[in-house]
Design an enzyme around this catalytic site. Structure first.
Site, PDB file in Angstrom:
ATOM      1  N   CYS A 164     -11.135   3.115  10.756  1.00  0.00           N
ATOM      2  CA  CYS A 164      -9.998   4.027  10.676  1.00  0.00           C
ATOM      3  C   CYS A 164      -8.724   3.233  10.941  1.00  0.00           C
ATOM      4  O   CYS A 164      -8.704   2.409  11.856  1.00  0.00           O
ATOM      5  CB  CYS A 164     -10.156   5.132  11.724  1.00  0.00           C
ATOM      6  SG  CYS A 164      -8.826   6.343  11.695  1.00  0.00           S
ATOM      7  N   LEU A 165      -7.684   3.484  10.142  1.00  0.00           N
ATOM      8  CA  LEU A 165      -6.432   2.750  10.329  1.00  0.00           C
ATOM      9  C   LEU A 165      -5.796   3.058  11.683  1.00  0.00           C
ATOM     10  O   LEU A 165      -4.964   2.295  12.157  1.00  0.00           O
ATOM     11  CB  LEU A 165      -5.455   3.068   9.189  1.00  0.00           C
ATOM     12  CG  LEU A 165      -5.884   2.568   7.799  1.00  0.00           C
ATOM     13  CD1 LEU A 165      -4.889   3.020   6.738  1.00  0.00           C
ATOM     14  CD2 LEU A 165      -6.029   1.050   7.787  1.00  0.00           C
TER      15      LEU A 165
ATOM     16  N   HIS B 175     -14.124  12.081   6.213  1.00  0.00           N
ATOM     17  CA  HIS B 175     -13.418  11.410   7.315  1.00  0.00           C
ATOM     18  C   HIS B 175     -11.957  11.872   7.370  1.00  0.00           C
ATOM     19  O   HIS B 175     -11.435  12.194   8.442  1.00  0.00           O
ATOM     20  CB  HIS B 175     -13.522   9.892   7.099  1.00  0.00           C
ATOM     21  CG  HIS B 175     -12.742   9.040   8.050  1.00  0.00           C
ATOM     22  ND1 HIS B 175     -13.327   8.092   8.865  1.00  0.00           N
ATOM     23  CD2 HIS B 175     -11.404   8.969   8.312  1.00  0.00           C
ATOM     24  CE1 HIS B 175     -12.385   7.499   9.590  1.00  0.00           C
ATOM     25  NE2 HIS B 175     -11.207   8.001   9.270  1.00  0.00           N
ATOM     26  N   GLU B 176     -11.316  11.941   6.195  1.00  0.00           N
ATOM     27  CA  GLU B 176      -9.888  12.319   6.164  1.00  0.00           C
ATOM     28  C   GLU B 176      -9.692  13.803   6.498  1.00  0.00           C
ATOM     29  O   GLU B 176      -8.744  14.159   7.204  1.00  0.00           O
ATOM     30  CB  GLU B 176      -9.268  11.992   4.807  1.00  0.00           C
ATOM     31  CG  GLU B 176      -9.298  10.507   4.404  1.00  0.00           C
ATOM     32  CD  GLU B 176      -8.807   9.564   5.485  1.00  0.00           C
ATOM     33  OE1 GLU B 176      -7.910   9.947   6.265  1.00  0.00           O
ATOM     34  OE2 GLU B 176      -9.332   8.438   5.568  1.00  0.00           O
TER      35      GLU B 176
ATOM     36  N   HIS C 136      -9.645  14.370  10.107  1.00  0.00           N
ATOM     37  CA  HIS C 136      -8.341  14.071  10.731  1.00  0.00           C
ATOM     38  C   HIS C 136      -7.468  15.333  10.803  1.00  0.00           C
ATOM     39  O   HIS C 136      -6.722  15.520  11.766  1.00  0.00           O
ATOM     40  CB  HIS C 136      -7.573  13.016   9.923  1.00  0.00           C
ATOM     41  CG  HIS C 136      -7.883  11.600  10.313  1.00  0.00           C
ATOM     42  ND1 HIS C 136      -7.620  11.093  11.565  1.00  0.00           N
ATOM     43  CD2 HIS C 136      -8.411  10.569   9.598  1.00  0.00           C
ATOM     44  CE1 HIS C 136      -7.983   9.808  11.605  1.00  0.00           C
ATOM     45  NE2 HIS C 136      -8.477   9.473  10.432  1.00  0.00           N
TER      46      HIS C 136
ATOM     47  N   GLN D  88      -1.845  10.917  10.762  1.00  0.00           N
ATOM     48  CA  GLN D  88      -1.812   9.491  11.124  1.00  0.00           C
ATOM     49  C   GLN D  88      -0.420   8.886  10.980  1.00  0.00           C
ATOM     50  O   GLN D  88      -0.145   7.816  11.517  1.00  0.00           O
ATOM     51  CB  GLN D  88      -2.801   8.691  10.253  1.00  0.00           C
ATOM     52  CG  GLN D  88      -4.255   9.029  10.543  1.00  0.00           C
ATOM     53  CD  GLN D  88      -5.188   8.208   9.688  1.00  0.00           C
ATOM     54  OE1 GLN D  88      -5.455   8.545   8.550  1.00  0.00           O
ATOM     55  NE2 GLN D  88      -5.677   7.099  10.224  1.00  0.00           N
TER      56      GLN D  88
ATOM     57  N   GLY E  49      -8.130   5.465   2.731  1.00  0.00           N
ATOM     58  CA  GLY E  49      -7.757   6.857   2.942  1.00  0.00           C
ATOM     59  C   GLY E  49      -6.763   6.964   4.080  1.00  0.00           C
ATOM     60  O   GLY E  49      -6.722   6.101   4.965  1.00  0.00           O
TER      61      GLY E  49
HETATM   62 NI    NI Z   1      -9.193   7.591   9.843  1.00  0.00          NI
END
Ligand code: NI
Length: 176
Positions: free
Chosen positions: A98-99, A140-141, A144, A54, A49
């Site tokens: 998380c990226l 989660h997304e 963000h 991000q 995701g």
């Molecule tokens: Ni994340």
């Protein structure tokens, strides 16, 4: 065909990851291109995701694909203005990452399933229930888009420790 491009992913801490993102009014070609680039960036990372902030864009857009089985067909999803409209009382625990906080993972408790409404890449309203990993991922997304990271669910001590590690990684990346 327009070639897709990967974009650099912002690392925590970054003020752009703490912002509440703006709703998308119209799904323009520019936003569709951004969504495609975000999918490319996500697959390349690799991740399941990715949210627009991000990659430094403060718009309410997320992409995801939680298909894990080897050889299974990919299931890319693009969600504009995603919104949780119902959530189960039952919870489940997943080890999240998380990226924007590479190589760090922690258990997070969230509603087991959620009903989500969004606008698809053609600007049409969609609604669907998400379960299992998809549920964790979509929550989660969406977090963000509200400036919230999974480490915000952890104890202050654990959050601080993970922030310091991420900060260190960010400095190392900046040097190379
Ligand atoms: Ni994340």
């Amino acid at each position: 065909m327009i070639p897709m491009t990967t974009k650099p992913i912002l690392l925590h801490p970054d003020p752009r990851l703490k912002k509440v993102c703006d709703p998308v009014q119209d799904v323009t070609d520019e936003l569709r291109k951004l969504a495609d680039d975000m999918l490319e960036t996500m697959y390349d990372a690799p991740g399941i995701g990715l949210a627009a902030p991000q990659v430094g864009v403060l718009s309410r857009l997320i992409v995801m694909d939680c298909v894990k089985e080897e050889g299974a067909a990919p299931q890319p999803m693009v969600l504009f203005n995603p919104e949780v409209i119902a959530a189960s009382e039952d919870t489940s625990v997943y080890e999240e990452g998380c990226l924007s906080i590479p190589e760090q993972f922690a258990d997070v408790t969230r509603p087991k399933w959620v009903q989500v409404r969004w606008m698809d890449r053609d600007g049409n309203p969609q609604e669907q229930e998400f379960d299992e990993l998809w549920s964790t991922c979509v929550q989660h997304e969406i977090d963000h888009l509200n400036g919230k990271l999974f480490i915000d669910y952890l104890s202050p001590m654990k959050r601080q420790m993970m922030t310091r590690k991420s900060q260190k990684m960010k400095r190392e990346r900046a040097r190379t």
